[in-house]
Design a protein around this motif. Sequence first.
Motif, short mmCIF file in Angstrom:
data_model
loop_
_atom_site.label_atom_id
_atom_site.label_comp_id
_atom_site.label_asym_id
_atom_site.label_seq_id
_atom_site.Cartn_x
_atom_site.Cartn_y
_atom_site.Cartn_z
N ASP A 289 0.88 12.47 0.59
CA ASP A 289 -0.29 13.01 1.28
C ASP A 289 -0.03 13.14 2.78
O ASP A 289 -0.47 14.10 3.41
N ASP B 229 -7.53 13.23 -3.94
CA ASP B 229 -8.04 11.91 -3.54
C ASP B 229 -8.97 11.34 -4.61
O ASP B 229 -8.93 10.15 -4.91
N PRO C 2 -5.51 12.54 5.85
CA PRO C 2 -4.79 12.22 4.61
C PRO C 2 -5.44 11.00 3.94
O PRO C 2 -5.02 9.87 4.16
#
Length: 176
Positions: free
Chosen positions: A20, A79, A158
Amino acid sequence: MLTAIEMILVCLVAQAALTDLTLRKIPNVLILSGLLLALILHSLAGPQGALTHQWLAGAVTGLFLFLPLYLLRGMAAGDVKLLAMVGAFLGPLAAVQVAALATLFGGLLALVMLLCSGRWRQAWRNLRTLCAPLWWRCLGLPMQAVPLPASASAGGIPYGLAIALATVTTVLLASR
């Protein structure tokens, strides 16, 4: 002492955080292999079906905790899926703990990134624009939504890093 399941989970979330950070993406193959690995490990670890229920409850809990943020475009799908994978490893209660800590870590990460990038003024303008209708409503005027232009974003974070930090913290606190 960390169990094998916890060590594998820490390695998976570390990989997700690194990916990420570098690519701004969490690969589906990492999430799917983690979900499958958690199911296999839970099946081998305990009584027939008991831990498989824990796997399913944790995955569903993790998925639904961050799904509203994804639907509001405040978070990426990777996520959300990453938290589902974490929940599959740790169970529903720990998924809630990880989500709460990830929210805290994510907020701190966002503040650091805003200050370092110099975009804090844009973020403040966005917040003022979004909250203005609420202030007007408090004064008794009708509330009207004020959409932000697409170019008004102060930047994304991120969030895989925040989830990874929260996961490691939860695992280490549980193993004490």
